[in-house]
Design a protein around this motif. Sequence first.
Motif, PDB file in Angstrom:
ATOM      1  N   GLY A   1       0.897  -1.121   0.016  1.00 30.62           N
ATOM      2  CA  GLY A   1      -0.179   0.093  -0.080  1.00 30.62           C
ATOM      3  C   GLY A   1       0.792   1.088   0.007  1.00 30.62           C
TER       4      GLY A   1
ATOM      5  N   GLN B   1      -0.358   4.848   1.690  1.00 31.68           N
ATOM      6  CA  GLN B   1      -1.815   4.934   1.512  1.00 31.68           C
ATOM      7  C   GLN B   1      -2.365   4.770   3.045  1.00 31.68           C
ATOM      8  OE1 GLN B   1      -3.217   1.705  -0.779  1.00 31.68           O
ATOM      9  NE2 GLN B   1      -2.055   2.350  -2.634  1.00 31.68           N
ATOM     10  N   LYS B   2      -3.288   5.678   3.397  1.00 36.26           N
ATOM     11  CA  LYS B   2      -3.954   5.777   4.643  1.00 36.26           C
ATOM     12  C   LYS B   2      -4.726   4.650   4.879  1.00 36.26           C
ATOM     13  CE  LYS B   2      -7.266   8.320   7.572  1.00 36.26           C
ATOM     14  NZ  LYS B   2      -8.278   9.493   7.493  1.00 36.26           N
ATOM     15  N   ASP B   3      -4.283   3.681   6.126  1.00 35.29           N
ATOM     16  CA  ASP B   3      -4.905   2.316   6.298  1.00 35.29           C
ATOM     17  C   ASP B   3      -4.350   1.270   5.538  1.00 35.29           C
ATOM     18  OD1 ASP B   3      -6.630   3.607   8.297  1.00 35.29           O
ATOM     19  OD2 ASP B   3      -8.248   4.085   6.915  1.00 35.29           O
ATOM     20  N   GLY B   4      -3.401   1.654   4.900  1.00 37.44           N
ATOM     21  CA  GLY B   4      -2.715   0.858   3.878  1.00 37.44           C
ATOM     22  C   GLY B   4      -1.877  -0.076   5.014  1.00 37.44           C
ATOM     23  N   ALA B   5      -1.382  -1.546   4.370  1.00 38.89           N
ATOM     24  CA  ALA B   5      -0.375  -2.088   5.226  1.00 38.89           C
ATOM     25  C   ALA B   5       0.650  -1.517   5.898  1.00 38.89           C
ATOM     26  CB  ALA B   5      -0.075  -3.371   4.395  1.00 38.89           C
TER      27      ALA B   5
ATOM     28  N   ALA C   1       1.148   1.752   6.380  1.00 41.51           N
ATOM     29  CA  ALA C   1       1.035   2.621   7.166  1.00 41.51           C
ATOM     30  C   ALA C   1       0.572   2.293   8.516  1.00 41.51           C
ATOM     31  CB  ALA C   1      -0.009   3.753   6.437  1.00 41.51           C
ATOM     32  N   LYS C   2      -0.299   1.119   8.456  1.00 44.72           N
ATOM     33  CA  LYS C   2      -0.798   0.547   9.834  1.00 44.72           C
ATOM     34  C   LYS C   2       0.494  -0.097  10.522  1.00 44.72           C
ATOM     35  CE  LYS C   2      -5.311  -0.733   8.227  1.00 44.72           C
ATOM     36  NZ  LYS C   2      -6.239  -2.007   8.146  1.00 44.72           N
TER      37      LYS C   2
ATOM     38  N   LYS D   1       6.397   5.344   6.794  1.00 42.14           N
ATOM     39  CA  LYS D   1       5.684   6.898   6.443  1.00 42.14           C
ATOM     40  C   LYS D   1       6.668   7.163   5.301  1.00 42.14           C
ATOM     41  CE  LYS D   1       8.246   9.357   9.955  1.00 42.14           C
ATOM     42  NZ  LYS D   1       8.056  10.368  10.772  1.00 42.14           N
TER      43      LYS D   1
ATOM     44  N   GLY E   1      -1.367  -6.174   2.668  1.00 45.73           N
ATOM     45  CA  GLY E   1      -2.923  -6.073   2.151  1.00 45.73           C
ATOM     46  C   GLY E   1      -2.896  -6.590   0.700  1.00 45.73           C
TER      47      GLY E   1
END
Length: 356
Positions: free
Chosen positions: A271, A293-297, A299-300, A304, A354
Motif C-alpha cells: 500500500g 496509503q492511509k490505512d494501507g499495510a 502505514a498501519k 511513512k 494488504g
Amino acid sequence: MDGSRNHSRVRRLLLPLTAGACAVALLGGCSDPAPSSAASAVDAGAPMAESDLEDGYQRVIKDVLPSVVQIDASEGLGSGIVYDDQGHVVTNAHVVGTGKTFKVTAATGGDPIGAKLVAAYPEQDLAVIKLDSVPDGLKAAKFADSAPAEVGQIVLAMGSPLGLSSSVTQGIVSAVGRTVSESRAGGGTGATIGNMVQTSAAINPGNSGGALVNLSSEVIGIPTLAATDPQMGDSAAPGIGFAIPSSMVKTVADQIVKDGKVTDSGRAALGITARTVVDDRFEPTGVAVVAAQKDGAAAKAGLKAGDVITRVGDEDVTTITALAEALASEAPGDKVRVAYLRDADKQTAEVTLGEI
C-alpha cells in the motif's frame, strides 16, 4: 534470493505484425509437432513403446488444437485459448495491448472472427476477449486443477510462434515457483508474476497467450515470457520459457467473465507509492516510500514517506522490481518483517500485507 527466484531477463512473446512473414531460417528453430502420451502408462511407470508415445502426442494435439486461436491485434500477433462455450478467449494482456477489437482465427482453420475486449489485467499479464460468434469445431479447453505442475512432466506448447499457426513443440517442466518480471519495453506490461512454470518446450514470439498442456490434454499454463541472454545481445536463451500457471489463469479469467474486471487479485501489497534509490555510485540501495496509503499495510505498521525499505522477509530489496518479486511470493494477510532506514537509522516492522 532463494532458488525459486529467476533473475534472467525476460521478453514478451507477442509477434510484431511486421515480422509475420517468417521464412526458411525461422523454420529451423521449430520442434516437431509431437506432444502427449498415454498418460496411464506414464503414471504407472510402465515402459512405453515409441509408437505409443507418438500416438499419445497425436491424441493430445487433436484434443487441444480446436481450443487454440491466433489473435490479430493492432500491435501484433499472439495466441489465445478458448475458455468457455460462450466464446470467451483468455490470452496475455500484452497481446491485446491497447486494442479493443480483434480478429481471431482458429488453429484448425476457417475465416477470421471478430472479437471484443472484455477486460485486461496487466498486473498479471492476463486478458479476456469475447468472440462475436462461436464457429463450429471450436471448443473450450480443459484447464488443470490447482495442483502444481511437476518438474520432469512432459508438456506441449501450442500457438502461433512467428505467425506459424497451429504449431506444436514439446519439452518438460523444468522448474516451478519461478518469479519473473516482464520489461515494459516493446509493449510489455512490466508485471512481476509469481509461481511461474518454467519449461524447455520451445516458445517464440507469437506463442504468448497460447497453451502449455500436459499429456492428459489439460492446459497447465499460458506461455508468456522467454529468457534472454544479455551477453548475446538479448537474444533468446534456448529452452527457457515461462508460463502463467492455470490456477492463476482461472482465478483471473473467472472474475473477468463474471464481473467484467478483477475483484480479488490474491496479490499481496504494502500500500505504498515508491521509487528506487541509488548511492553515490548510482547503484540501487533500496526502495524509498514516496507515499503510504492511509490505512494501507505499510502505514498501519508505522512506515511513512521518506523511509527506505531494504528487506522484506528473507529477501533483500534494492529496487522496485526486487520489492515486487519479494511480494509476489506472499499472499494478502501474510505477516512479514520489513527492514527499513529512517534518517539513516535501521528499523524493522511486522507488516500484515494488504491486497493490490
